[in-house]
Write a protein that holds these residues in place. Sequence first.
Motif, PDB file in Angstrom:
ATOM      1  N   GLN A  27      82.040 -19.639  30.738  1.00 58.32           N
ATOM      2  CA  GLN A  27      82.477 -20.904  30.165  1.00 58.32           C
ATOM      3  C   GLN A  27      81.624 -22.029  30.751  1.00 58.32           C
ATOM      4  O   GLN A  27      81.213 -21.968  31.903  1.00 58.32           O
ATOM      5  CB  GLN A  27      83.955 -21.188  30.492  1.00 58.32           C
ATOM      6  N   THR A  28      81.383 -23.068  29.953  1.00 59.37           N
ATOM      7  CA  THR A  28      80.562 -24.193  30.407  1.00 59.37           C
ATOM      8  C   THR A  28      81.224 -25.524  30.062  1.00 59.37           C
ATOM      9  O   THR A  28      81.905 -25.636  29.038  1.00 59.37           O
ATOM     10  CB  THR A  28      79.162 -24.166  29.767  1.00 59.37           C
ATOM     11  N   VAL A  29      80.987 -26.510  30.914  1.00 57.83           N
ATOM     12  CA  VAL A  29      81.454 -27.873  30.665  1.00 57.83           C
ATOM     13  C   VAL A  29      80.360 -28.836  31.115  1.00 57.83           C
ATOM     14  O   VAL A  29      79.879 -28.759  32.245  1.00 57.83           O
ATOM     15  CB  VAL A  29      82.768 -28.182  31.425  1.00 57.83           C
ATOM     16  N   MET A  30      79.974 -29.724  30.211  1.00 63.67           N
ATOM     17  CA  MET A  30      79.041 -30.782  30.549  1.00 63.67           C
ATOM     18  C   MET A  30      79.845 -31.850  31.282  1.00 63.67           C
ATOM     19  O   MET A  30      80.703 -32.507  30.683  1.00 63.67           O
ATOM     20  CB  MET A  30      78.398 -31.375  29.290  1.00 63.67           C
ATOM     21  N   LEU A  31      79.610 -31.997  32.572  1.00 67.89           N
ATOM     22  CA  LEU A  31      80.353 -32.986  33.351  1.00 67.89           C
ATOM     23  C   LEU A  31      79.881 -34.396  33.039  1.00 67.89           C
ATOM     24  O   LEU A  31      80.679 -35.309  32.872  1.00 67.89           O
ATOM     25  CB  LEU A  31      80.215 -32.705  34.852  1.00 67.89           C
ATOM     26  N   VAL A  32      78.570 -34.569  32.972  1.00 68.71           N
ATOM     27  CA  VAL A  32      78.016 -35.887  32.649  1.00 68.71           C
ATOM     28  C   VAL A  32      76.669 -35.700  31.956  1.00 68.71           C
ATOM     29  O   VAL A  32      75.870 -34.859  32.349  1.00 68.71           O
ATOM     30  CB  VAL A  32      77.890 -36.777  33.917  1.00 68.71           C
ATOM     31  N   SER A  33      76.464 -36.483  30.900  1.00 69.49           N
ATOM     32  CA  SER A  33      75.188 -36.465  30.201  1.00 69.49           C
ATOM     33  C   SER A  33      74.948 -37.832  29.584  1.00 69.49           C
ATOM     34  O   SER A  33      75.761 -38.317  28.795  1.00 69.49           O
ATOM     35  CB  SER A  33      75.182 -35.389  29.114  1.00 69.49           C
ATOM     36  N   ASP A  34      73.827 -38.438  29.970  1.00 73.84           N
ATOM     37  CA  ASP A  34      73.357 -39.677  29.357  1.00 73.84           C
ATOM     38  C   ASP A  34      74.356 -40.826  29.498  1.00 73.84           C
ATOM     39  O   ASP A  34      74.530 -41.619  28.577  1.00 73.84           O
ATOM     40  CB  ASP A  34      72.982 -39.424  27.894  1.00 73.84           C
ATOM     41  N   ALA A  35      75.004 -40.919  30.656  1.00 73.76           N
ATOM     42  CA  ALA A  35      75.958 -41.993  30.934  1.00 73.76           C
ATOM     43  C   ALA A  35      75.397 -42.911  32.013  1.00 73.76           C
ATOM     44  O   ALA A  35      74.585 -42.506  32.832  1.00 73.76           O
ATOM     45  CB  ALA A  35      77.292 -41.409  31.398  1.00 73.76           C
TER      46      ALA A  35
END
Length: 171
Positions: A75-83
Motif C-alpha cells: 500500500q502507498t500514500v503520498m504524504l506530501v507533493s508539490d505543497a
Amino acid sequence: TALSSNATLSVVLASSFANAQSVTIPEGGPAATYPSTILVSGMAGPVVKVTATLSNLNHTWPDDLDILLAGPGGQTVMLVSDAGGSADVANLTLAFDPAIASLLPDDGQLTSGMTHPTDYVTGDPFPAPAPAGPYGTDLTVFNGTDPNRLWQLFVYDDSGGDSGALNGGWS
C-alpha cells in the motif's frame, strides 16, 4: 431480575517506530537514503490506525518535494507533493493523521503541525525501487493490514536548484 454482562473490552495499544537517521535531499532527484526504512516486528493483530511524522524538515523550495510512504503489503500514500510554494522551511515537523481534514497550503508557507496527506500534482513518478503509482492520500489504506515487515519512505526532489534534509528522520 437477573443482570447479564456480555460485554466486550477492546484494548488498542499504540506503538511507535522511528528511523532517526537524517535523509539528505539533493538539488533534484532521489534522496541520498532512498528509501529510508523502518522494520516493524512483533506486532500482533492488524493495523487500526497509521500516522506518520517527518521531523526537522529543511528545504529551500518545499514545492519540489514528493514524499511517499509505502507499507509492507504494498500500500502507498503520498504524504506530501508539490505543497508549500517557494518559502524556505527550517526544522519543520509535519505529522500526518487520517483524522485531520486540513491540508498543507499549496503556495503558502509551510508550518509545523498536524495535517492530512496532501498531493497537489497527482501522477508524480518516483524512480525504482519505489512502487509504481497511482498514489492516494488516505492513510486508512493501511487499516486491517499486517504492520510487521519493512515500511519505506521515498523522498524525491522533482526540480533542480534547491535542496534540503529531513534531519530528524521519520516515524
